[in-house]
Design a protein around this motif. Structure first.
Motif, PDB file in Angstrom:
ATOM      1  N   TYR A 207      34.333  47.350  46.307  1.00 47.80           N
ATOM      2  CA  TYR A 207      34.777  47.150  44.937  1.00 47.80           C
ATOM      3  C   TYR A 207      33.623  47.393  43.974  1.00 47.80           C
ATOM      4  CZ  TYR A 207      37.089  44.953  40.955  1.00 47.80           C
ATOM      5  OH  TYR A 207      37.645  44.709  39.729  1.00 47.80           O
TER       6      TYR A 207
ATOM      7  N   ASP B 248      31.694  44.387  42.314  1.00 44.64           N
ATOM      8  CA  ASP B 248      31.233  43.250  43.114  1.00 44.64           C
ATOM      9  C   ASP B 248      29.739  43.323  43.395  1.00 44.64           C
ATOM     10  OD1 ASP B 248      34.084  42.458  45.282  1.00 44.64           O
ATOM     11  OD2 ASP B 248      33.602  41.910  43.223  1.00 44.64           O
TER      12      ASP B 248
ATOM     13  N   GLY C 217      28.524  45.080  38.707  1.00 43.73           N
ATOM     14  CA  GLY C 217      29.187  45.139  37.416  1.00 43.73           C
ATOM     15  C   GLY C 217      28.211  45.233  36.254  1.00 43.73           C
TER      16      GLY C 217
ATOM     17  N   LEU D  28      36.903  48.902  33.550  1.00 46.67           N
ATOM     18  CA  LEU D  28      37.870  49.748  34.250  1.00 46.67           C
ATOM     19  C   LEU D  28      38.854  50.373  33.265  1.00 46.67           C
ATOM     20  CD1 LEU D  28      38.647  47.551  37.399  1.00 46.67           C
ATOM     21  CD2 LEU D  28      36.862  49.264  37.104  1.00 46.67           C
TER      22      LEU D  28
ATOM     23  N   PRO E  62      44.578  43.197  32.393  1.00 45.67           N
ATOM     24  CA  PRO E  62      45.208  42.765  33.655  1.00 45.67           C
ATOM     25  C   PRO E  62      46.722  42.612  33.545  1.00 45.67           C
ATOM     26  CG  PRO E  62      43.213  41.501  33.240  1.00 45.67           C
ATOM     27  CD  PRO E  62      43.506  42.263  31.987  1.00 45.67           C
TER      28      PRO E  62
ATOM     29  N   GLU F  10      41.252  50.565  42.297  1.00 50.23           N
ATOM     30  CA  GLU F  10      40.397  49.526  41.719  1.00 50.23           C
ATOM     31  C   GLU F  10      41.196  48.463  40.974  1.00 50.23           C
ATOM     32  OE1 GLU F  10      37.661  51.871  39.483  1.00 50.23           O
ATOM     33  OE2 GLU F  10      36.507  52.444  41.249  1.00 50.23           O
ATOM     34  N   TRP F  11      42.250  48.892  40.274  1.00 48.03           N
ATOM     35  CA  TRP F  11      43.010  47.888  39.529  1.00 48.03           C
ATOM     36  C   TRP F  11      43.876  47.037  40.464  1.00 48.03           C
ATOM     37  CZ3 TRP F  11      42.724  45.112  35.506  1.00 48.03           C
ATOM     38  CH2 TRP F  11      42.020  45.551  34.382  1.00 48.03           C
TER      39      TRP F  11
ATOM     40  N   ASP G 117      43.024  46.204  43.412  1.00 53.42           N
ATOM     41  CA  ASP G 117      42.045  45.282  43.988  1.00 53.42           C
ATOM     42  C   ASP G 117      41.676  44.180  43.003  1.00 53.42           C
ATOM     43  OD1 ASP G 117      41.519  45.725  46.619  1.00 53.42           O
ATOM     44  OD2 ASP G 117      39.453  46.365  46.327  1.00 53.42           O
ATOM     45  N   THR G 118      41.529  44.550  41.743  1.00 52.41           N
ATOM     46  CA  THR G 118      41.155  43.573  40.717  1.00 52.41           C
ATOM     47  C   THR G 118      42.191  42.472  40.589  1.00 52.41           C
ATOM     48  OG1 THR G 118      39.978  45.280  39.468  1.00 52.41           O
ATOM     49  CG2 THR G 118      40.626  43.301  38.263  1.00 52.41           C
TER      50      THR G 118
ATOM     51  N   ASP H  49      42.198  39.218  42.923  1.00 54.38           N
ATOM     52  CA  ASP H  49      41.091  38.262  42.973  1.00 54.38           C
ATOM     53  C   ASP H  49      40.914  37.567  41.625  1.00 54.38           C
ATOM     54  OD1 ASP H  49      38.697  36.890  43.225  1.00 54.38           O
ATOM     55  OD2 ASP H  49      37.705  38.482  44.355  1.00 54.38           O
TER      56      ASP H  49
ATOM     57  N   ARG I 204      37.530  38.143  39.930  1.00 57.35           N
ATOM     58  CA  ARG I 204      37.353  39.436  39.293  1.00 57.35           C
ATOM     59  C   ARG I 204      38.039  39.475  37.928  1.00 57.35           C
ATOM     60  NH1 ARG I 204      38.662  43.006  44.730  1.00 57.35           N
ATOM     61  NH2 ARG I 204      36.623  42.714  45.736  1.00 57.35           N
ATOM     62  N   LEU I 205      39.126  38.766  37.792  1.00 58.23           N
ATOM     63  CA  LEU I 205      39.871  38.768  36.533  1.00 58.23           C
ATOM     64  C   LEU I 205      39.129  38.016  35.425  1.00 58.23           C
ATOM     65  CD1 LEU I 205      43.485  38.177  37.903  1.00 58.23           C
ATOM     66  CD2 LEU I 205      42.562  40.296  36.942  1.00 58.23           C
TER      67      LEU I 205
END
Length: 904
Positions: free
Chosen positions: A575, A578, A582, A592, A650, A829-830, A832-833, A836, A839-840
Motif C-alpha cells: 500500500y 503505509d 505517505g 489518492l 472515501p 489503492e482505493w 485497499d484504503t 482500513d 488509512r481513512l
C-alpha cells in the motif's frame, strides 16, 4: 540441428570450397560447453565442424539461476540466443549421453549406439550432486538440474495441498547451494530448515565471525538453522512419506521434504572408464585427482593430446571448482588454443558474491588469512548483523582478501585490487564503520591489467579502451552508455556483481575525456535515479529510512522523497501510503486524488479502453449529483468529477468501488489511460479489435509506477483515430497484426512515437511492451518522459530495439518477470484504503477536528448548468451568493434505487 540421433558418417566434413573441416566434439551441454561454443563462434568457424552432445533434453541453460525455476517452473534459463545453434558448422544433439571415449580410434560412443569421430574432444560433463550415505537417502531430493528443482517445486505444492499446512522443508547443507535451496523453499511457502554439519554457515567461504553473522541474519528471516551436527537417518512412515531427520545427537527434526545440497562430485566416469579397471596392464591414459576430476595442464589439455577438459570436471592444481568464472576462462582458453593461441589458465578465482533472502554475502582471495603474517582488519556489529573483514600483508598495504556479510558494498571496489597496494589505510574501506571514504575513487586507480569482470576475464584496461573509442561504432566516439559498454566487452553480463564498479569506471573515463557526468539525484542523494533504482531493487530496501541510512544524508527534500517513494512503489505492490511512505508522496499521491486550484479534489474512476456499460454510467451520474460535482469527459476517454472535499473522497469511492469501479490513478506517476477507437467490432475500416486490446493493456499496466505519467493508445486501422503515435506507447492495427510505436509525448516539446516493431501477434506485442516499460522505469531519470529518455539513449530507438526486441543485454527475462510480478500483485489503492479505518484517518480537512469541514471553499453553480470554483472577485462581491461546499448539502439522485442498491 537439435535432438537428431542418426549415426554421422565417418568422413571428415568439408567447407563449401572443399576444405576439410576439423571435427570438434563437445561432451556436455552446461554453461561451460555453451561458453566454448560461443567462443568458437566469436573466433570464427571457418574450417571447423562443432558437435555438442548433451544428455539433457534442454538447450544449454544457466545453472546459477536454478533458484528462479524452483519458484517459477516456467522460467526460461536458456543461455544466449538459440540462433547460435542454427549455424551450418554447429550441431547440437540433445538427449544424447556419451558413454565412452575411444582414444585410439578418436571416437566417442553414446547410449543410443551412435559413434562420433573427432579431431579434438572437449569434455565439459560438469558434476553430479553428492548423496548422503545414510539410511533413507533415497527419499531425498537433490538440487542440481532443471528436473531436480521442478521436482522440488511439485513436491512442495503436492504436500502443501495434502497436509493442509505449511510444509517443513529441510535442507541438509549450509553452503551456497544449500542456502539457495532453502531460500527457494521459503518463497514457495514452506518453512525453511537448514541442517549444517559445520558450526557455521558457508564455512568454505566464510570464517566463523562471518558465518555466525550470516546465521543470525538468516534466522531473523524465519529460517531455522541446526549447526555443528550431522544427520544420521531420514525417517519416513509406512507409505514412504518423509516425517523427519534423525540427528547424530539423537534429536529428531520434523520434515515433510528433505533436500540434500552437501556438495558435488566431478563427472569423470568417461576418463575412469578409458583408464580401464584398477590393476589392468598398461599405464592409465588420464591422470585423475585424489578427489576426482581429470588433471589438466595450464592450456586445459589432458594427458591425451587432442582431449581437453573444462568446467567442474577439470582438476587444476588439485582442485575442481563449480564456479562460473573459471569455467568461462577454461572455455575461452581451449577456443584460443584451437585457433593457434597460447592462452594459459591463471588458476581459480574463488571469489563469491550473492544475496541470500535479502542478505549480502561476499568473499574473495585469502579470506581466511592463511598467508604468513597476514593482518585481519575486522568490523563486526552483531546487533546489525554486519561483518566486514579485509586481509592484508603485514605492512597493511597489499590486499590479500576479504569477507563481507550484511553490507558487501566494498566488495566491488576491492576485488579488482586483489594482490595490489591499497590507496588508503585498510580501515577506510570498511564502509560499515567508516563510510568507505578510501574507496570512493578507487576505479580511477585500477591498473589496466586488473580484472574487473572475472566471469568474462575483462580487465580495467579493456574497459578504458572501449570507453575511449574501441566499441563506439565509428571507432572514435566514446561509449557513454552502460548497456553499450556491457555489449561491447561482455563485462557485467554474467553474475552482474561487477556492474557497480563498471559504471564507476565508465563515468570516470568519461569525466577524463571532458564528458560531463552528473549523477546526483539531489543534495541528499549522490546516486542518480537509475543507480538508486537498481540499488533499492538489488538490496530489496523497503523504506525511506533504509535508503537514507545507506545512501543519503540529512532528512531528504521534495526531490528525493517523492522519487524514493516512486521507486519503492515501482518495485512492490505494498500500500503506497503505509510504513511512513505517505509523508514522502506528492500532495496528489497522499490524497489518492488530484488537488484542484480551489483546494478540492477530482475523482477519476478507471474506464478501461473508454468502454463503459449504461449501468456504470448511471452510477457516475448518481454520485456526481449526490455530491454536486462538476463532470467532464477527459481526453483519455474517462469521466472526471471535480469539486470533492478531502473528507468526501472515501464516501464517493465507497459508492464507486461497490459498483465495480477502481482508481484510475489520475494522481500518480503511473499509467493513466489506454485510448482506443471503436475498432473492427463496429467500424467498417477497422482491421483489429482495438477496444479489446486497449482494455487488455490497461488492465495489465494499471497501477504501474514510473518516472513520469504514461499514456497509451490503440488504433484499429491506419486512420489512427486513437492518436496512438502521440502516446508513450502506441499500437496501430495492420492486416497482419499490430505495429508498435514508442516514445510519443505531448507537452511543450511534443514528439511522435517511433516504430519499434511491425506486424506483431497479441502475445509478442504484450511481451515487447512489458520489456519497454520496465527498461524505461529502471533507467530513466526523475520526471523524464519516454520521448526525452529515448533521445538521450546512445543509439536512440535502435538501442531500444536492440534491448526490447533482440535482447542484446540478456535482460529480457528479468524485465518480463518484473512486469509479471507487478501484474500478479496489483491491488486497487482505493479499495485497499476503504478496508482500513486507520488509512481513512488521513482523509479529513482538519487533523485535530475530524468532524469539521473546510467552509472556505466556495463555488458558483452557474457554469453551463454545473458548478465551478468561485473567483476571488466573486467571493468578495457582496451581491454574489456562492454555494458553500464546506457545508454538506446532499443532492439525491434522480434514480435513488440505484444508489440504495449500491449502498446496501
Amino acid at each position: 540441428m537439435t535432438g537428431q540421433t542418426a549415426s554421422p558418417e565417418n568422413v571428415p566434413p568439408r567447407t563449401a570450397s572443399g576444405q576439410t573441416r576439423r571435427r570438434v566434439v563437445v561432451v556436455g551441454g552446461g554453461p561451460a560447453a555453451h561458453r566454448f561454443a560461443d567462443a568458437m563462434h566469436a573466433r570464427g568457424l571457418d574450417g571447423w565442424q562443432l558437435t555438442v552432445l548433451t544428455e539433457e533434453a534442454h538447450l544449454p541453460y544457466d545453472r546459477v539461476a536454478l533458484s528462479k525455476t524452483l519458484t517459477d517452473t516456467a522460467a526460461d534459463l536458456t543461455l544466449g540466443s538459440a540462433s547460435m545453434w542454427d549455424h551450418d558448422a554447429v550441431t547440437l544433439r540433445t538427449g544424447e549421453r556419451v558413454t565412452s571415449i575411444d582414444t585410439a580410434a578418436k571416437t566417442v560412443a553414446t547410449a543410443a549406439g551412435t559413434s562420433y569421430p573427432y579431431d579434438e574432444l572437449v569434455v565439459a560433463t560438469g558434476s553430479d550432486a553428492a548423496r548422503l550415505p545414510i539410511p533413507g537417502s533415497e527419499l531425498t531430493h537433490v538440487y542440481r538440474t532443471l528436473e531436480d528443482v521442478r521436482a522440488i517445486n511439485q513436491a512442495i505444492a503436492d504436500l502443501t495441498a495434502k497436509v493442509g499446512r505449511k510444509v517443513n522443508a529441510v535442507t541438509i547443507g549450509g553452503g551456497l547451494l544449500g542456502l539457495e535451496s532453502a531460500a527457494g523453499t521459503e518463497q514457495l511457502g514452506a518453512t525453511p530448515i537448514v541442517i549444517n554439519g559445520s558450526p557455521w554457515l558457508m564455512n568454505t567461504q566464510l570464517d566463523e565471525g562471518a558465518g555466525q553473522a550470516l546465521g543470525r541474519l538468516i534466522e531473523a528471516k524465519g529460517f531455522t538453522v541446526h549447526g555443528g551436527v550431522f544427520p544420521s537417518e531420514v525417517l519416513a512412515d509406512d507409505d514412504g512419506q518423509v516425517t523427519g531427520v534423525l540427528m547424530a545427537d539423537g534429536r529428531t527434526i520434523d520434515a515433510d521434504i528433505v533436500i540434500v545440497a552437501v556438495g558435488v562430485r566431478p563427472r569423470d566416469e568417461l576418463f575412469r572408464a578409458a583408464n580401464g579397471p584398477d590393476g589392468h596392464d598398461g599405464a592409465p591414459q588420464f591422470e585423475l585427482g585424489p578427489r576426482g576430476g581429470v588433471v589438466i595442464s595450464g592450456g586445459c589439455e589432458t594427458q591425451v593430446p587432442g582431449i581437453w577438459a573444462i568446467g567442474e570436471v577439470a582438476n587444476f592444481g588439485g582442485m575442481c571448482l563449480g564456479l562460473v568464472a573459471p569455467a568461462n576462462t577454461m572455455a575461452e582458453i581451449v577456443a584460443d588454443r584451437l585457433h593457434g593461441g597460447d592462452a594459459t589458465f591463471p588458476g581459480f578465482d574463488t571469489a563469491t558474491k550473492l544475496k541470500l533472502s535479502g542478505v549480502d554475502v561476499a568473499s574473495f582471495g585469502d579470506a581466511f588469512a592463511r598467508t604468513e603474517h597476514a593482518l585481519e582488519i575486522v568490523y563486526a556489529d552483531p546487533a546489525r548483523g554486519v561483518y566486514q573483514k579485509i586481509v592484508t600483508t603485514d605492512d597493511a598495504k597489499t590486499l590479500l582478501g576479504g569477507i563481507f556479510v550484511g553490507d558487501a558494498t566494498p566488495y566491488t571496489s576491492l576485488r579488482p585490487m586483489l594482490g595490489r597496494e591499497l590507496a588508503a589505510e585498510p580501515g577506510a574501506y570498511l564502509t560499515a564503520a567508516s563510510g568507505g571514504a578510501g574507496g570512493e575513487a578507487l576505479e580511477a586507480r585500477l591498473p589496466d591489467d586488473a580484472i574487473l569482470c572475472s566471469c568474462n576475464n575483462v580487465s580495467a584496461g579493456t574497459i578504458r579502451d572501449t570507453v575511449n573509442g574501441c566499441g563506439a561504432g565509428d571507432g572514435n566516439a566514446p561509449v557513454q552508455e552502460l548497456g553499450e559498454l556491457k555489449g561491447c566487452t561482455r563485462a557485467g553480463t554474467s553474475c552482474g556483481s561487477c556492474v557497480p564498479m563498471l559504471k564507476k569506471l565508465l563515468e570516470s573515463e568519461l569525466t577524463k575525456s571532458g564528458v560531463e557526468v552528473s549523477k546526483a539525484l539531489c543534495e541528499h542523494i549522490e546516486l542518480s535515479r537509475q543507480d538508486l533504482f537498481e540499488t533499492i531493487r538489488v538490496l530489496e530496501l523497503t523504506s525511506f529510512e533504509e535508503v537514507m541510512a545507506r545512501y543519503g544524508t540529512g532528512d531528504g527534500c521534495d526531490i528525493c522523497k517523492p522519487t524514493i517513494a516512486n521507486i519503492l512503489a515501482s518495485q512492490n505492490s505494498a500500500y503506497v501510503l503505509d510504513a511512513g511512505r505517505g509523508t514522502l508522496q506528492d500532495t496528489n499521491d497522499r490524497a489518492l486524488a488530484n488537488m484542484q486550484k480551489d483546494g478540492t479534489y477530482s475523482v477519476v474512476p478507471r474506464i478501461a479502453g473508454g468502454e463503459i456499460t449504461p449501468k456504470k454510467l448511471g452510477v457516475i451520474a448518481a454520485v456526481a449529483e449526490q455530491y454536486g460535482l462538476y463532470t467532464k469527459i477527459t481526453g483519455g476517454q474517462r469521466i472526471d468529477m471535480f469539486g470533492a472535499r478531502l473528507e468526501q473522497l472515501p464516501e464517493i469511492w465507497k459508492l464507486l468501488v461497490d459498483a465495480g469501479f477502481e482508481s484510475g490513478q489520475a494522481y500518480g506517476k503511473s499509467l493513466r489511460t489506454v485510448k482506443s477507437c471503436v475498432g473492427s467490432t463496429w467500424c467498417r475500416f477497422g482491421v483489429q479489435d482495438s477496444v479489446a486490446m486497449a482494455i487488455r493493456l490497461e488492465l495489465r499496466y494499471r497501477g504501474l509506477r514510473s518516472p513520469h505519467k504514461l499514456k497509451m493508445g490503440v488504433s484499429g486501422c491506419a486512420r489512427e483515430c486513437a492518436e496512438a503515435r502521440g502516446k508513450d506507447v502506441g499500437v496501430i492495427a495492420t492486416a497482419d497484426g499490430w505495429n508498435l510505436y514508442v516514445g510519443g509525448n505531448g507537452g511543450a516539446t511534443p514528439a511522435h512515437a517511433q516504430l519499434l516493431a511491425k506486424d506483431l501477434d497479441d502475445e509478442t506485442l504484450v511481451k515487447y511492451i512489458d520489456r519497454y516499460f520496465m527498461y524505461y522505469i529502471r533507467t530513466a531519470d526523475r520526471l523524464q518522459r519516454t520521448a526525452r529518455w529515448q533521445e538521450e539513449l546512445d543509439g536512440g530507438i535502435k538501442h531500444v530495439e536492440d534491448v526490447v526486441v533482440h535482447d542484446v543485454l540478456g535482460i529480457a527475462e528479468d524485465l518480463e518477470a518484473a512486469m509479471a510480478k507487478h501484474v500478479d500483485t496489483y491491488v486497487d489503492e482505493w479499495a485497499d484504503t476503504l478496508k482500513d479505518p486507520e488509512r481513512l484517518r488521513r482523509f479529513r480537512s482538519f487533523v485535530n477536528a475530524p468532524d469539521q469541514v473546510d467552509d472556505s471553499i466556495t463555488f458558483v453553480s452557474d457554469e453551463r448548468g454545473q458548478m465551478r470554483p468561485a473567483t476571488a472577485e466573486e467571493k468578495a462581491r457582496a451581491g454574489q451568493q456562492p454555494v458553500l461546499i464546506g457545508s454538506h448539502i446532499p443532492v439525491r439522485s434522480t434514480t435513488p434505487e440505484l444508489l440504495d442498491e449500491n449502498e446496501a
